[in-house]
Enzyme design. Sequence first.
Site, PDB file in Angstrom:
ATOM      1  CG  ASP A 115      48.969  32.720  35.155  1.00 19.62           C
ATOM      2  OD1 ASP A 115      49.033  33.714  34.404  1.00 19.62           O
ATOM      3  OD2 ASP A 115      48.479  31.626  34.813  1.00 19.62           O
ATOM      4  CG  ASP A 154      43.957  34.150  31.314  1.00 24.61           C
ATOM      5  OD1 ASP A 154      43.040  34.523  32.078  1.00 24.61           O
ATOM      6  OD2 ASP A 154      44.398  34.852  30.389  1.00 24.61           O
TER       7      ASP A 154
HETATM    8 MG   LIG Z   1      48.425  31.004  32.697  1.00 26.90          MG
END
Ligand SMILES: [Mg+2]
Length: 188
Positions: free
Chosen positions: A8, A10
């Site tokens: 992932d 962010d």
């Molecule tokens: Mg995230």
Amino acid sequence: MRPAIFLDRDGTIVEECGYLDRLDKLTLFPWTVDALRLIRRAGFATVVITNQAAVGRGIIEEDFVQKVHGEIDRRLEGTGARIDRYYYCPHFAESKIERYRQECLCRKPAPGMIQQACREMDLDPARSVMVGDRWLDVACGRAAGTQAVLVKTGHGGEEAESPEDGLRADAVVNNLMEAVGWILRTMA
Ligand SMILES: [Mg+2]
Ligand SMILES: [Zn+2]
């Protein structure tokens, strides 16, 4: 087929800052470069899997998502760390912009982006790991047949406090560097 670490973006490799809509908000965690270098050295492909519904919501342009990824690449240059490919989902079911308005198969927790990466890059999900700061990242990895690790950076602290019924992470760790430690101990 190669193994991969699916990451992932962010809250996992860069600091969570609400919507990342300016390059000066882009901050890698202090351990990100070292963690990515270790992943690469261990022979894993490194693939970012990110929901960017801000595009469908009209908050940022799709070009800007590419710009952010270009800037991450620039900051990794010459470090031995590298992201092999970025997959992002720009969709939003109620988007005012027609091309982004869809109930897609790529928005996490759906496994579409990981499945596409496995096809296009010849990756083996069974020997791969998804790492993220939300349960939807864990669910996405599970659905694609990878191991799944929740990190407590970004939203991960709150997420770890409210586990989802029937959804289990293979490990819950403080940050990406610890996730890589777990991966190297268990998978390499
Ligand atoms: Mg995230
Ligand atoms: Zn999508």
